[in-house]
Design a protein around this motif. Structure first.
Motif, PDB file in Angstrom:
ATOM      1  N   ARG A  12       0.830  -1.201   0.000  1.00  0.00           N
ATOM      2  CA  ARG A  12       0.000   0.000   0.000  1.00  0.00           C
ATOM      3  C   ARG A  12       0.864   1.251   0.000  1.00  0.00           C
ATOM      4  O   ARG A  12       2.026   1.234   0.427  1.00  0.00           O
ATOM      5  CB  ARG A  12      -0.927   0.011   1.220  1.00  0.00           C
ATOM      6  N   VAL A  13       0.286   2.350  -0.473  1.00  0.00           N
ATOM      7  CA  VAL A  13       0.927   3.651  -0.382  1.00  0.00           C
ATOM      8  C   VAL A  13       0.828   4.125   1.068  1.00  0.00           C
ATOM      9  O   VAL A  13      -0.131   3.827   1.772  1.00  0.00           O
ATOM     10  CB  VAL A  13       0.268   4.652  -1.344  1.00  0.00           C
ATOM     11  N   ALA A  14       1.825   4.866   1.525  1.00  0.00           N
ATOM     12  CA  ALA A  14       1.968   5.185   2.952  1.00  0.00           C
ATOM     13  C   ALA A  14       0.721   5.785   3.577  1.00  0.00           C
ATOM     14  O   ALA A  14       0.334   5.421   4.689  1.00  0.00           O
ATOM     15  CB  ALA A  14       3.161   6.118   3.149  1.00  0.00           C
ATOM     16  N   LEU A 100       2.961  12.239 -12.396  1.00  0.00           N
ATOM     17  CA  LEU A 100       3.954  12.321 -13.466  1.00  0.00           C
ATOM     18  C   LEU A 100       4.773  13.601 -13.354  1.00  0.00           C
ATOM     19  O   LEU A 100       5.994  13.589 -13.508  1.00  0.00           O
ATOM     20  CB  LEU A 100       3.262  12.249 -14.835  1.00  0.00           C
ATOM     21  N   VAL A 101       4.091  14.696 -13.070  1.00  0.00           N
ATOM     22  CA  VAL A 101       4.777  15.987 -12.948  1.00  0.00           C
ATOM     23  C   VAL A 101       5.666  16.023 -11.702  1.00  0.00           C
ATOM     24  O   VAL A 101       6.770  16.574 -11.723  1.00  0.00           O
ATOM     25  CB  VAL A 101       3.744  17.137 -12.916  1.00  0.00           C
ATOM     26  N   ASP A 102       5.183  15.397 -10.618  1.00  0.00           N
ATOM     27  CA  ASP A 102       5.838  15.535  -9.312  1.00  0.00           C
ATOM     28  C   ASP A 102       6.713  14.345  -8.924  1.00  0.00           C
ATOM     29  O   ASP A 102       7.094  14.231  -7.755  1.00  0.00           O
ATOM     30  CB  ASP A 102       4.770  15.718  -8.222  1.00  0.00           C
ATOM     31  N   GLU A 103       7.051  13.485  -9.854  1.00  0.00           N
ATOM     32  CA  GLU A 103       7.776  12.270  -9.486  1.00  0.00           C
ATOM     33  C   GLU A 103       9.044  12.571  -8.691  1.00  0.00           C
ATOM     34  O   GLU A 103       9.331  11.924  -7.671  1.00  0.00           O
ATOM     35  CB  GLU A 103       8.125  11.456 -10.734  1.00  0.00           C
ATOM     36  N   ASP A 104       9.826  13.546  -9.119  1.00  0.00           N
ATOM     37  CA  ASP A 104      11.081  13.861  -8.410  1.00  0.00           C
ATOM     38  C   ASP A 104      10.805  14.378  -7.003  1.00  0.00           C
ATOM     39  O   ASP A 104      11.527  14.039  -6.053  1.00  0.00           O
ATOM     40  CB  ASP A 104      11.885  14.897  -9.198  1.00  0.00           C
ATOM     41  N   ILE A 105       9.775  15.213  -6.851  1.00  0.00           N
ATOM     42  CA  ILE A 105       9.421  15.732  -5.529  1.00  0.00           C
ATOM     43  C   ILE A 105       8.895  14.612  -4.642  1.00  0.00           C
ATOM     44  O   ILE A 105       9.275  14.483  -3.473  1.00  0.00           O
ATOM     45  CB  ILE A 105       8.387  16.864  -5.651  1.00  0.00           C
ATOM     46  N   ASP A 106       8.005  13.791  -5.189  1.00  0.00           N
ATOM     47  CA  ASP A 106       7.423  12.703  -4.401  1.00  0.00           C
ATOM     48  C   ASP A 106       8.492  11.757  -3.868  1.00  0.00           C
ATOM     49  O   ASP A 106       8.345  11.181  -2.785  1.00  0.00           O
ATOM     50  CB  ASP A 106       6.422  11.913  -5.249  1.00  0.00           C
ATOM     51  N   ASN A 107       9.568  11.607  -4.617  1.00  0.00           N
ATOM     52  CA  ASN A 107      10.646  10.704  -4.203  1.00  0.00           C
ATOM     53  C   ASN A 107      11.402  11.239  -2.985  1.00  0.00           C
ATOM     54  O   ASN A 107      12.133  10.494  -2.324  1.00  0.00           O
ATOM     55  CB  ASN A 107      11.612  10.482  -5.362  1.00  0.00           C
ATOM     56  N   GLN A 108      11.215  12.534  -2.668  1.00  0.00           N
ATOM     57  CA  GLN A 108      11.939  13.148  -1.552  1.00  0.00           C
ATOM     58  C   GLN A 108      11.070  13.344  -0.310  1.00  0.00           C
ATOM     59  O   GLN A 108      11.562  13.796   0.722  1.00  0.00           O
ATOM     60  CB  GLN A 108      12.490  14.515  -1.980  1.00  0.00           C
ATOM     61  N   VAL A 109       9.780  13.013  -0.418  1.00  0.00           N
ATOM     62  CA  VAL A 109       8.836  13.223   0.683  1.00  0.00           C
ATOM     63  C   VAL A 109       8.418  11.875   1.247  1.00  0.00           C
ATOM     64  O   VAL A 109       8.019  10.977   0.495  1.00  0.00           O
ATOM     65  CB  VAL A 109       7.601  14.016   0.206  1.00  0.00           C
ATOM     66  N   GLU A 110       8.514  11.738   2.561  1.00  0.00           N
ATOM     67  CA  GLU A 110       8.248  10.449   3.207  1.00  0.00           C
ATOM     68  C   GLU A 110       6.877   9.902   2.857  1.00  0.00           C
ATOM     69  O   GLU A 110       6.723   8.720   2.555  1.00  0.00           O
ATOM     70  CB  GLU A 110       8.372  10.622   4.726  1.00  0.00           C
ATOM     71  N   ARG A 111       5.850  10.746   2.895  1.00  0.00           N
ATOM     72  CA  ARG A 111       4.484  10.287   2.689  1.00  0.00           C
ATOM     73  C   ARG A 111       4.232   9.839   1.257  1.00  0.00           C
ATOM     74  O   ARG A 111       3.345   9.008   1.008  1.00  0.00           O
ATOM     75  CB  ARG A 111       3.495  11.406   3.074  1.00  0.00           C
ATOM     76  N   ARG A 113       6.782   8.907  -1.246  1.00  0.00           N
ATOM     77  CA  ARG A 113       7.772   8.145  -2.004  1.00  0.00           C
ATOM     78  C   ARG A 113       7.345   6.702  -2.259  1.00  0.00           C
ATOM     79  O   ARG A 113       7.978   5.991  -3.059  1.00  0.00           O
ATOM     80  CB  ARG A 113       9.136   8.178  -1.313  1.00  0.00           C
ATOM     81  N   SER A 114       6.253   6.254  -1.610  1.00  0.00           N
ATOM     82  CA  SER A 114       5.739   4.908  -1.868  1.00  0.00           C
ATOM     83  C   SER A 114       4.711   4.880  -2.997  1.00  0.00           C
ATOM     84  O   SER A 114       4.147   3.822  -3.296  1.00  0.00           O
ATOM     85  CB  SER A 114       5.113   4.333  -0.590  1.00  0.00           C
ATOM     86  N   ARG A 115       4.451   6.025  -3.632  1.00  0.00           N
ATOM     87  CA  ARG A 115       3.548   6.052  -4.776  1.00  0.00           C
ATOM     88  C   ARG A 115       4.154   5.271  -5.944  1.00  0.00           C
ATOM     89  O   ARG A 115       5.372   5.090  -6.014  1.00  0.00           O
ATOM     90  CB  ARG A 115       3.251   7.499  -5.173  1.00  0.00           C
ATOM     91  N   PRO A 116       3.327   4.794  -6.870  1.00  0.00           N
ATOM     92  CA  PRO A 116       3.802   3.850  -7.891  1.00  0.00           C
ATOM     93  C   PRO A 116       4.981   4.333  -8.731  1.00  0.00           C
ATOM     94  O   PRO A 116       5.881   3.546  -9.028  1.00  0.00           O
ATOM     95  CB  PRO A 116       2.565   3.633  -8.764  1.00  0.00           C
ATOM     96  N   ALA A 119       8.215   4.620  -6.587  1.00  0.00           N
ATOM     97  CA  ALA A 119       8.524   3.267  -6.118  1.00  0.00           C
ATOM     98  C   ALA A 119       8.875   2.328  -7.267  1.00  0.00           C
ATOM     99  O   ALA A 119       9.224   1.170  -7.033  1.00  0.00           O
ATOM    100  CB  ALA A 119       7.345   2.708  -5.333  1.00  0.00           C
ATOM    101  N   GLY A 120       8.766   2.807  -8.504  1.00  0.00           N
ATOM    102  CA  GLY A 120       9.163   2.002  -9.651  1.00  0.00           C
ATOM    103  C   GLY A 120       8.192   0.906 -10.027  1.00  0.00           C
ATOM    104  O   GLY A 120       8.579  -0.064 -10.697  1.00  0.00           O
ATOM    105  N   LYS A 121       6.921   1.036  -9.669  1.00  0.00           N
ATOM    106  CA  LYS A 121       5.941  -0.008  -9.965  1.00  0.00           C
ATOM    107  C   LYS A 121       5.268   0.160 -11.325  1.00  0.00           C
ATOM    108  O   LYS A 121       4.623  -0.763 -11.822  1.00  0.00           O
ATOM    109  CB  LYS A 121       4.875  -0.065  -8.858  1.00  0.00           C
ATOM    110  N   VAL A 122       5.359   1.343 -11.910  1.00  0.00           N
ATOM    111  CA  VAL A 122       4.903   1.582 -13.280  1.00  0.00           C
ATOM    112  C   VAL A 122       5.914   2.485 -13.974  1.00  0.00           C
ATOM    113  O   VAL A 122       6.664   3.226 -13.319  1.00  0.00           O
ATOM    114  CB  VAL A 122       3.511   2.265 -13.336  1.00  0.00           C
TER     115      VAL A 122
END
Length: 327
Positions: A12-14, A100-111, A113-116, A119-122
């Protein structure tokens, strides 16, 4: 299913609930798409839907006459279903596009970074294809309405397209989100009348203020990470003055809603829904702890109750008009 997703594991996502139907029912290969569309977090499409349903209900009961039959004062079930399908599809498309737009930002935020995507799931190509599929569903819904409403709906895409970039350039990305998430306040009226009038405009403005308020609460979850990565928000802007700002935003929203109701000559009992919604919003402000992320998420989600209260107030007002001559 408690595992939080990472590059090494699927789960699951965080900030999504454990044991959700997405993970119980769907094949594992479809989990990332459900997560991109936030099917495991229905609050988003619910909050997108409410301005549509409010507008449809307000338009149906506008300028009532004592002789109007009840069914003519209630919103069309077909339109309500179409708005539900459109909100569900377009919220999913918007979230996928945002990721898609925020992938780099999402990778730096704890809540996040578990998005697909982080996380490299898609892959990005798969995500873009999913955006197109969901957008086509939304288009199919939109084409069921009159030509004015179709053009109005298409016009919202400009705001949707620019929203993910706003957190990089302005402290008010919540305002842009409000412009997008409140568009349904115009759509319900446009579908009923084929144009826009004062009540719809005031409902739209009120909804924008409401969205800024609840998304400010939501944004307080990430304010520390946002400060590190340079993401701007009204949560960071308002800081310790958040409650004062919320009082102004929520209070302004209720005033705008009341003006919209009065301008449309909505039945007086509809105000009962606004009063109940106001009590809910006041409670949010009163108990808010901006340094408690879990509470911020719960209060954010409680705005679905606000949506129900306002909608049921409008429905109750319509019923009152129809039954009043009988009592």
């Amino acid at each position: 299913m408690e595992t939080v997703q990472s590059k090494a594991a699927q789960g699951r996502v965080a900030d999504a609930p454990s044991g959700h139907w997405v993970h119980r029912v769907l094949p594992r290969r479809l989990w990332p798409y459900a997560q991109l569309a936030r099917w495991d977090r229905p609050i988003g499409w619910q909050l997108l839907l409410w301005p549509c349903w409010w507008s449809a209900a307000l338009a149906a009961s506008a300028y009532p006459r004592p002789t109007d039959p009840l069914l003519s004062l209630l919103p069309s079930p077909w339109y309500l279903l179409l708005f539900f399908l459109g909100a569900f599809a377009m919220r999913g498309a918007g979230c996928t596009y945002n990721d898609l737009v925020d992938e780099d930002i999402d990778n730096q935020v704890e809540r996040t970074r578990s998005r697909p995507l982080p996380a490299g799931k898609v892959t990005r190509r798969q995500a873009w294809m999913f955006v197109v599929v969901q957008a086509l569903v939304g288009l199919a819904v939109l084409l069921q309405f009159n030509s004015f409403a179709i053009l109005l709906g298409i016009g919202s895409l400009v705001i949707v397209a620019v929203y993910p970039f706003m957190k990089r350039y302005t402290n008010w990305p919540q305002l842009v989100l409000g412009l997008a998430f409140s568009w349904g306040a115009l759509m319900g009226w446009a579908v009923e009348f084929g144009d826009l009038d004062g009540p719809a405009i005031m409902l739209y403005i009120g909804s924008i203020l409401w969205v800024i308020g609840y998304d400010t609460i939501y944004a307080h979850q990430d304010k520390e990470d946002d400060a590190i990565v340079g993401v701007r928000s009204t949560a960071r802007l308002f800081g310790d003055n958040t409650k004062v700002w919320l009082a102004g935003l929520y209070g302004g929203a209720l005033v705008c809603f009341a003006i919209a109701f009065a301008s449309a000559q909505a039945p007086v009992p509809a105000l009962a829904g606004l009063i109940a919604a106001g009590a809910n919003l006041a409670r949010q402000i009163g108990v808010l702890d901006i340094d408690d992320p879990d509470q911020c998420l719960r209060l954010f989600r409680s705005n679905n109750q606000v949506g129900w209260l306002i909608f049921l107030g409008l429905i109750g007002g319509a019923v009152w008009v129809a039954l009043k001559p009988l009592v």
